[in-house]
Write an enzyme that holds these catalytic residues in place. Structure first.
Site, PDB file in Angstrom:
ATOM      1  N   HIS A   3       0.849  -1.152   0.053  1.00  0.00           N
ATOM      2  CA  HIS A   3       0.222  -0.040   0.095  1.00  0.00           C
ATOM      3  C   HIS A   3       0.874   1.230  -0.080  1.00  0.00           C
ATOM      4  O   HIS A   3       1.778   1.456   0.945  1.00  0.00           O
ATOM      5  CB  HIS A   3      -0.942  -0.009   1.031  1.00  0.00           C
ATOM      6  CG  HIS A   3      -1.964  -1.026   1.532  1.00  0.00           C
ATOM      7  ND1 HIS A   3      -1.847  -2.493   1.185  1.00  0.00           N
ATOM      8  CD2 HIS A   3      -3.421  -0.473   1.330  1.00  0.00           C
ATOM      9  CE1 HIS A   3      -2.978  -2.693   1.313  1.00  0.00           C
ATOM     10  NE2 HIS A   3      -4.029  -1.912   1.316  1.00  0.00           N
TER      11      HIS A   3
ATOM     12  N   GLU B 224      -2.162   5.966  -0.708  1.00  0.00           N
ATOM     13  CA  GLU B 224      -3.683   5.783  -0.594  1.00  0.00           C
ATOM     14  C   GLU B 224      -4.045   7.048   0.265  1.00  0.00           C
ATOM     15  O   GLU B 224      -4.570   8.031  -0.170  1.00  0.00           O
ATOM     16  CB  GLU B 224      -3.930   4.522   0.355  1.00  0.00           C
ATOM     17  CG  GLU B 224      -5.469   4.389   0.336  1.00  0.00           C
ATOM     18  CD  GLU B 224      -5.942   3.306   1.651  1.00  0.00           C
ATOM     19  OE1 GLU B 224      -4.806   2.618   2.311  1.00  0.00           O
ATOM     20  OE2 GLU B 224      -7.041   2.843   1.820  1.00  0.00           O
TER      21      GLU B 224
HETATM   22  N1  ADE Z   1      -6.105  -2.809   5.928  1.00  0.00           N
HETATM   23  C1  ADE Z   1      -7.642  -3.305   5.419  1.00  0.00           C
HETATM   24  N2  ADE Z   1      -8.031  -2.226   4.592  1.00  0.00           N
HETATM   25  C2  ADE Z   1      -7.073  -1.309   4.149  1.00  0.00           C
HETATM   26  C3  ADE Z   1      -6.914  -0.380   3.449  1.00  0.00           C
HETATM   27  N3  ADE Z   1      -7.878   0.158   2.714  1.00  0.00           N
HETATM   28  N4  ADE Z   1      -5.698   0.379   3.619  1.00  0.00           N
HETATM   29  C4  ADE Z   1      -4.622   0.012   4.460  1.00  0.00           C
HETATM   30  N5  ADE Z   1      -4.792  -1.065   5.231  1.00  0.00           N
HETATM   31  C5  ADE Z   1      -5.852  -1.793   5.028  1.00  0.00           C
HETATM   32 ZN    ZN Z   2      -6.041  -2.155   0.702  1.00  0.00          ZN
END
Ligand code: ADE
Ligand code: ZN
Length: 327
Positions: free
Chosen positions: A192, A195
């Site tokens: 990730h 975001e």
């Molecule tokens: N864990 C579960 N969903 C998530 C998300 N959207 N971003 C980061 N960690 C997560």
């Molecule tokens: Zn995620």
């Protein structure tokens, strides 16, 4: 209508796929009360803002306690995806959540593997597991998760990833975690990034041995970074409804997916944590058609991108691409 289009999903948190109904069933069979405040009056998961979402997610995940539970969560999710036209799904699992519920790494992997195999036998769909660490549980826990992947390889565990709260946990802290996952466990990697974190965090994430990024959408704030992502062929696992639901963007009209595609960035469509965001993989394809105006041909191209970037052996990839071409 996108219902009959073949689909593939690369970014969904397995613990986050369990519906309120399944969470209630798991709690009952494990002799637990469902945690107070977990559900709204209308029966959906209760959360308000991203950090509160993560807390609700943890509380719901605590009902997944046994190998059989992991099998059922995986199986039920994959069969539901197949009913929407998915031919391939990668689920992200969290050994930390399994451990908090008292289940071993091997127990959770065996349960997931059985879920994938049972769904394949019933529907013909293919699945793989990405083991993830949670950045806000800290570097030590993340190192332990990476070591577990190296110590206990499994043919259906083909990827390594990292989720959790980006703020305060910059990617550079996890360089050794990713070295172990990539070099010692031989796993393909994603994380990730972008975001919630700014473009600078995405640049740092790209120093990890990753071929894909979870979300990555905030790269759009830095055109040079977008150019680099496109040039390197890094694939973004985009989750439009998740981003709107958690408030990163005000609505689909503000979402950067079309801008990223126009800049030549490879993207895929994903549901992230479907019942929390009132979505499914089928709904993400439908939204991309309706809200972003993507043609069926472009949507099929996104499925192709996902299969090309999937964490599978080349024989499996060739079979999946053949199936896509035949449908
Ligand atoms: N864990 C579960 N969903 C998530 C998300 N959207 N971003 C980061 N960690 C997560
Ligand atoms: Zn995620």
């Amino acid at each position: 209508m996108t219902r009959n289009l073949p689909k593939a999903e690369l970014h969904v948190h397995l613990e986050g796929t369990a519906t309120p109904d399944l969470v209630r069933r798991l709690a009952r069979r494990n002799g637990m009360a469902t945690p107070d405040g977990l559900f709204r009056d209308d029966g959906t998961f209760a959360w308000d803002g991203f950090l509160d979402f993560l807390k609700t997610y943890d509380a719901a995940a605590a009902t997944i306690r046994t190998e059989e539970d992991y099998r059922d969560v995986t199986y039920e999710y994959l069969v539901a995806c197949a009913a929407e036209g998915a031919i391939y799904v990668e689920v992200m699992s969290s050994p930390d959540h399994a451990a908090q519920a008292g289940l071993s790494y091997q127990g959770h992997v065996e349960g997931i593997a059985r879920g994938i195999e049972d769904a394949r036998a019933e529907t013909g769909m293919e699945g793989r597991c990405i083991v993830t660490c949670v950045r806000h549980f800290g570097v030590e826990r993340a190192l332990e998760v990476a070591r577990l992947t190296a110590r206990h390889p499994h043919p259906l565990v083909t990827g390594f990833g990292m989720g959790g709260d980006e703020a305060g946990y910059p990617p550079a802290q996890f360089a050794e975690v990713y070295r172990i996952a990539r070099e010692e466990a031989g796993l393909a990697c994603t994380t990730h990034a972008g975001e919630w974190g700014p473009p600078e965090q995405i640049r740092k994430a790209l120093e990890l041995p990753v071929t894909r990024l979870g979300h990555g959408v905030r790269s759009v704030e830095d055109p040079a970074l977008v150019e680099e992502i496109a040039a390197r062929g890094i694939v973004l696992e985009v989750c439009p409804t998740s981003n709107v639901a958690t408030g990163i963007y005000d609505g689909y009209a503000a979402h950067p997916l079309p801008t990223l595609m126009a800049a030549g960035v490879k993207v895929t469509l994903n549901s992230d944590d479907p019942p929390y965001f009132a979505t499914t993989i089928g709904r993400e394809y439908e939204i991309a058609s309706r809200e972003f105006g993507l043609s069926d041909e472009l949507l099929l191209g996104l499925t192709r991108t996902a299969l090309e970037a999937a964490f599978v052996d080349e024989g499996t990839r060739a079979r999946l691409l053949e199936r896509l071409a035949a449908e």
